[in-house]
Write a protein that holds these residues in place. Structure first.
Motif, short mmCIF file in Angstrom:
data_model
loop_
_atom_site.label_atom_id
_atom_site.label_comp_id
_atom_site.label_asym_id
_atom_site.label_seq_id
_atom_site.Cartn_x
_atom_site.Cartn_y
_atom_site.Cartn_z
N TYR A 109 0.81 -1.22 0.00
CA TYR A 109 0.00 0.00 0.00
C TYR A 109 0.84 1.27 0.00
O TYR A 109 1.93 1.33 0.55
CB TYR A 109 -0.92 0.02 1.23
N ALA A 110 0.27 2.30 -0.63
CA ALA A 110 0.79 3.66 -0.58
C ALA A 110 -0.41 4.61 -0.58
O ALA A 110 -1.52 4.19 -0.24
CB ALA A 110 1.74 3.92 -1.75
N SER A 111 -0.19 5.85 -0.96
CA SER A 111 -1.25 6.84 -0.82
C SER A 111 -1.76 7.40 -2.14
O SER A 111 -2.76 8.11 -2.14
CB SER A 111 -0.77 8.00 0.06
N ASP A 112 -1.10 7.13 -3.27
CA ASP A 112 -1.50 7.75 -4.53
C ASP A 112 -1.06 6.89 -5.70
O ASP A 112 -0.25 5.97 -5.54
CB ASP A 112 -0.89 9.15 -4.65
N GLY A 113 -1.60 7.21 -6.86
CA GLY A 113 -1.34 6.40 -8.03
C GLY A 113 0.11 6.41 -8.47
O GLY A 113 0.65 5.37 -8.88
N LEU A 279 -3.62 0.09 -8.26
CA LEU A 279 -4.95 0.59 -7.95
C LEU A 279 -4.87 1.86 -7.12
O LEU A 279 -3.98 2.01 -6.29
CB LEU A 279 -5.75 -0.46 -7.16
N SER A 280 -5.81 2.77 -7.34
CA SER A 280 -5.94 3.97 -6.50
C SER A 280 -7.26 4.63 -6.85
O SER A 280 -8.25 3.94 -7.14
CB SER A 280 -4.75 4.90 -6.70
N PRO A 289 -7.02 9.22 0.59
CA PRO A 289 -5.98 8.77 -0.33
C PRO A 289 -5.48 7.38 0.03
O PRO A 289 -5.16 7.09 1.18
CB PRO A 289 -4.87 9.82 -0.18
N LEU A 290 -5.43 6.51 -0.99
CA LEU A 290 -4.94 5.15 -0.80
C LEU A 290 -4.61 4.56 -2.17
O LEU A 290 -5.33 4.81 -3.13
CB LEU A 290 -6.00 4.27 -0.12
#
Length: 442
Positions: A109-113, A279-280, A289-290
C-alpha cells in the motif's frame, strides 16, 4: 466564510496542482463549501454537478452515508498505526478482498497512483535482480501513456508537458505504438489497430527483451492522453508477448478500475491476469488517499529470504492506514450489495441518451463511450479551448475539465435522469459558448 475571501486566501497561500498559477488572474478558483451526492456547493449556494468525479475518484457521490458510517466506526477504534512490524484488521480484510477480486496477492500500500507505479516498477526490477537477472532493469510503455508524475513514474509517462522540465532527472523508458482506435486507417477496425500496435511491441521485444523488466499499460483507456480507447484484443496479445519474452505485464488500473469501463477491472474484459496491478482513485470511493499494488506469489517469493537486502524495503509513513482501508472496504461492499456493475449498464444508457445532442454536434468527432466514461474530440485549433470550455461549463453549473480538445465525462455512479440531463445540457451549452467565443475572436 464567503467566496471572495477564500479565493484570495487560497491564491496567497496554496500552490494548486497541475496549474499555471498565473492563469488564476483570469480563471477564478471555484471555492467549495460542502458536497453531497453528485453536487458541489460554494459559499453562496451555487451548485456544480461533479461530471468528472473530482478527478475520477468519487464513485458513489460525495458524503455517502455507508462510507461515512464505516469511517466513524473505524475512527472510534484505530486511526493509524505503522504497518512495519504491526498489522490491523482493515488492512488484512482489504488485502484478502483485493486478492479474491484480482487473483493476485500480498497487497502493498501507498497513498497515490504515482507511488503505486513506482512500487510496481521497483518490484519488477528487484524481482529480476533477486532471481539473478539484474540486466532486466528497463521498462517499456505505450506512446501517450500516463502513469504519474514522480520521477520513476515520469520515466514511463509519454506526455511531454509533464516530463520535459525534469528530463535530466528521468531515466526514460522506451515507448511502442499505442493501440488507440482513433488511429485506424481507412477500412481498419479497432481490433486491426490493436494487432498492428502489438506487432510494434513484438518487434521491440525481439531486440530488447533481455534488458526489459516490464511493460506498463493502461488497459482499454489511456486517460490523460485524451481518453484514447483500444480493443481488448490488444491486452490478450501483449499478455502472450510478455509470456514469450519473459517480461512482466503491469496494468495501471488507477483510473480504469472499480467499474469505470464496465467491469470491475478493465483488464478482465480481455480474460487475462497481469503480473502486477496498480490501484488507487476509486479504491476508497473518493474519501481518503490510498493506493495498492498486487502481484503474483512467484514475485513475492523472490523477496522472501533471510537476507534483508533481498526484501522490498520501500515504505511510506501512512502505508495501509486503517481509516483509508476501512473506506475501501465500504466501497467494495457497496459494489456487492447494490449490484453496481449491472445497474451501471442501465445508467450508462440513460446518460448516453442525454448526451445525444452533444454527440451529434457538427464540431464533434470520435464520440466514444465505454462503461461509465464518455469522450468527444472537438474540431478546434484553439490552444485555449480547454481553459475556456471549463469556465463556460462552470457557468452552466457543471464541472467538466477537457484534456486538450477532448471533452470527457466520468460522472459518479449515482446519477439519475434529471442529473444526467443537467450534465448533458451544461456540456453542450459550454461547447456552444466556447465555439462562439472562438468565432468572435477570429
Amino acid at each position: 466564510m464567503d467566496n471572495p475571501s477564500l479565493i484570495q486566501r487560497s491564491l496567497q497561500h496554496v500552490w494548486h496542482p497541475c496549474t499555471q498559477m498565473k492563469r488564476h488572474e483570469t480563471l477564478p478558483l471555484v471555492p467549495i463549501a460542502r458536497a453531497q451526492g453528485v453536487w458541489l456547493y460554494d459559499f453562496e449556494g451555487r451548485r456544480y454537478l461533479d461530471g468528472i468525479s473530482s478527478w475520477w475518484v468519487n464513485l458513489f457521490g460525495h458524503g455517502h452515508p455507508y462510507i461515512k458510517a464505516a469511517l466513524v466506526a473505524q475512527l472510534d477504534q484505530l486511526d493509524h498505526v505503522m504497518l512495519a512490524g504491526f498489522t490491523h484488521e482493515p488492512v488484512v480484510e482489504l488485502s484478502e478482498k483485493l486478492g479474491q477480486l484480482t487473483g493476485l496477492g500480498h497487497a502493498f500500500y501507498a497513498s497515490d497512483g504515482a507511488s503505486a507505479t513506482e512500487i510496481a516498477l521497483k518490484m519488477s526490477a528487484h524481482y529480476w535482480r533477486n532471481t539473478g537477472r539484474s540486466e532486466k532493469c528497463r521498462f517499456v510503455g505505450l506512446a501517450g501513456g500516463y502513469h504519474g508524475e514522480t520521477v520513476g513514474a515520469l520515466a514511463v509517462t509519454d506526455i511531454a508537458i509533464f516530463r520535459e522540465a525534469y528530463a535530466p532527472l528521468v531515466r526514460l523508458a522506451a515507448t511502442v505504438p499505442s493501440p488507440d482506435a482513433r488511429k485506424a486507417e481507412p477500412g481498419e477496425s479497432a481490433a486491426d489497430v490493436a494487432h498492428r500496435a502489438a506487432g510494434g511491441l513484438q518487434a521491440w521485444l525481439e531486440q530488447h527483451h533481455a534488458s526489459t523488466a516490464a511493460l506498463i499499460i493502461e488497459p482499454l483507456v489511456q486517460c490523460a492522453t485524451g481518453m484514447a480507447m483500444h480493443d481488448a484484443s490488444y491486452l490478450r496479445l501483449v499478455r502472450a508477448l510478455c509470456d514469450r519474452y519473459e517480461v512482466h505485464l503491469v496494468v495501471d488500473e488507477i483510473a480504469t478500475g472499480f467499474g469505470r469501463t464496465g467491469t470491475l477491472f478493465a483488464h478482465q474484459q480481455a480474460g487475462i491476469r497481469p503480473d502486477f496491478i496498480c490501484l488507487s482513485k476509486g479504491l476508497t470511493g473518493g474519501t481518503l488517499p490510498l493506493s495498492a499494488v498486487l502481484t503474483t506469489d512467484t514475485v513475492y517469493q523472490a523477496f522472501y529470504d533471510d537476507e534483508v537486502a533481498r526484501g522490498f524495503l520501500h515504505s511510506h509513513s501512512y502505508t495501509g492506514n486503517p481509516l483509508a482501508c476501512r473506506a475501501a472496504l465500504a466501497t467494495l461492499e457497496l459494489f456487492a450489495q447494490n449490484d453496481v456493475l449491472a445497474r451501471n449498464v442501465t445508467l450508462a444508457h440513460t446518460i448516453s441518451q442525454a448526451f445525444a445532442p452533444l454527440t451529434a454536434h457538427a464540431r464533434i468527432k470520435n464520440a466514444r463511450q465505454l462503461g461509465m466514461l464518455w469522450a468527444w474530440d472537438v474540431d478546434t485549433a484553439s490552444p485555449y479551448f480547454s481553459r475556456r470550455y471549463q469556465q463556460h461549463a462552470i457557468a452552466h453549473g457543471v464541472l467538466l475539465r477537457p484534456i486538450g480538445n477532448t471533452i470527457y465525462a466520468m460522472p459518479p455512479y449515482v446519477m439519475d435522469e434529471d442529473t444526467a440531463g443537467h450534465l448533458a445540457r451544461g456540456a453542450l451549452a459550454a461547447l456552444q459558448a466556447t465555439l462562439a467565443e472562438e468565432s468572435a475572436h477570429g
